[in-house]
Write a protein that holds these residues in place. Structure first.
Motif, PDB file in Angstrom:
ATOM      1  N   CYS A  96       0.858  -1.200   0.000  1.00 39.80           N
ATOM      2  CA  CYS A  96       0.000   0.000   0.000  1.00 39.80           C
ATOM      3  C   CYS A  96       0.887   1.242   0.000  1.00 39.80           C
ATOM      4  CB  CYS A  96      -0.931  -0.009   1.216  1.00 39.80           C
ATOM      5  SG  CYS A  96      -0.068   0.178   2.796  1.00 39.80           S
ATOM      6  N   TYR A 106       1.148   2.398   9.486  1.00 38.44           N
ATOM      7  CA  TYR A 106      -0.113   2.952   8.982  1.00 38.44           C
ATOM      8  C   TYR A 106      -0.641   2.127   7.803  1.00 38.44           C
ATOM      9  CZ  TYR A 106       1.541   6.889  11.777  1.00 38.44           C
ATOM     10  OH  TYR A 106       2.008   7.675  12.808  1.00 38.44           O
ATOM     11  N   GLU A 108      -2.386   0.275   5.011  1.00 41.66           N
ATOM     12  CA  GLU A 108      -3.775   0.388   4.542  1.00 41.66           C
ATOM     13  C   GLU A 108      -4.266  -0.904   3.902  1.00 41.66           C
ATOM     14  OE1 GLU A 108      -2.843   3.632   1.945  1.00 41.66           O
ATOM     15  OE2 GLU A 108      -1.795   4.489   3.660  1.00 41.66           O
TER      16      GLU A 108
END
Length: 350
Positions: A96, A106, A108
């Motif tokens: 991602c 983070y 995704e």
């Protein structure tokens, strides 16, 4: 293959000896003999089921330092005998936008990132087991090189969580020479924030509710220390900070610190309270274009950057070593903030 470990079998059970399965060594895997594991407050929350979605048996531990005992056929970054670390993540989707930018925390992808213990962030797939064990097997991408002297390895372990959790926001908001940086809270996270911000060249002001911690904060590298319960000391710093890193997880008045920021200053939160903070005043943001932000651990590349920086500058965590069978006593002391500043388990005692 099974490893010795300490696990909670339910939210109400104490951690106790057990054996856990480890996956067969894959071509890109690194098997690690765990030497030391730091004790994070997250370990206690998870073991006690204080967060949703906890899976049992639960083996905590995501501040892992050890020695490579075997490598898969395609591993190129690590060799048998290397000193290495594993932090809060052991997997992500790897393709991602966030993963491509080296910000796997983070991720995704469909499952988020894979936690070192408790499995994928969305709760899918098999459980994973952490560092309260004598070994772990991890994809080489999520294994970090340790270059500190071997005599410092125990004190390096907390860098894999407390260190990167403070390093990532300090780097992102460009703490350094010419910047006035505040560190709120002088505990497991805060003491690392002070050390790192000082080594980065910032003017560091530590905030504590306890006058008894003033001297300790100065010894950690703070240029100034403010007792935050003293209104006069707080007022003396109004509108003067470029950046404030707030490490306190307990609910508290954020406005008291937001008002200390310059125009365009930022305060970043890295602790998650068990109940919400009182809502900050919007005017405090609007009239000085201030920002209230958050930050989550760090990506693999910046974790390696942090470890290398700490090795270069001789930075480690201040620790108290415990044996594995002392973990429940350590949890009780940690709840009372009775540790300076991080417990680390000597895994030779398992």
């Amino acid at each position: 293959m099974k490893y010795k470990a300490y696990a909670a079998q339910s939210p109400t059970s104490q951690l106790a000896p057990t054996h856990i399965p480890r996956r067969v060594l894959g071509t890109s895997d690194v098997a690690i003999e765990i030497m030391y594991c730091g004790v994070c407050h997250s370990d206690l929350h998870a073991a006690r089921g204080e967060w949703p979605g906890m899976r049992y048996p639960l083996v905590p531990g995501h501040e892992i330092v050890g020695r490579v005992s075997a490598i898969g056929a395609s591993v190129t970054k690590h060799n048998v005998g290397d000193l290495v670390g594993v932090g809060c993540m052991v997997g992500s989707c790897r393709h991602c936008d966030s993963c491509d930018e080296g910000l796997e925390q983070y991720c995704e992808g469909p499952h988020g990132w894979q936690q070192t213990y408790n499995g994928w962030l969305d709760g899918s797939g098999e459980n994973t087991y952490g560092g309260y064990a004598d070994g772990i097997t991890v994809d080489e991408h999520f294994v970090l090189k340790i270059t500190h002297p071997e005599s410092q390895l125990a004190a390096v372990a907390p860098l894999l969580c407390a260190g990167i959790t403070t390093w990532s926001p300090l780097r992102h908001w460009q703490a350094g020479p010419g910047k006035k940086v505040g560190i709120v809270g002088i505990g497991g996270l805060g003491h690392m924030g002070v050390k790192l911000a000082h080594a980065m060249g910032a003017h560091v002001v530590a905030f504590t509710t306890s006058p008894a911690k003033v001297q300790a904060a100065l010894e950690l590298g703070a240029d100034e220390v403010v007792v935050s319960r003293n209104p006069a000391e707080m007022a003396a710093h109004a509108k003067s900070f470029d950046f404030i890193l707030n490490t306190v997880a307990a609910p508290h008045d954020l406005d008291a610190f937001m008002s200390l920021l310059k125009r365009d200053g930022t305060m970043t939160m890295v602790g998650v309270p068990d109940s919400p903070h009182p809502s900050p005043g919007v005017a405090n943001l609007i009239f000085q274009r201030r920002q209230l932000a958050g930050s989550l651990i760090g990506g693999i590349a910046e974790t390696q950057e942090m470890l290398d920086f700490c090795a270069k500058h001789g930075i480690t965590s201040d620790i108290e070593m415990i044996e594995m069978n002392e973990i429940e006593a350590a949890f009780k002391r940690m709840q009372k903030s009775d540790v300076k500043y991080r417990f680390v388990i000597d895994m030779a005692t398992i």
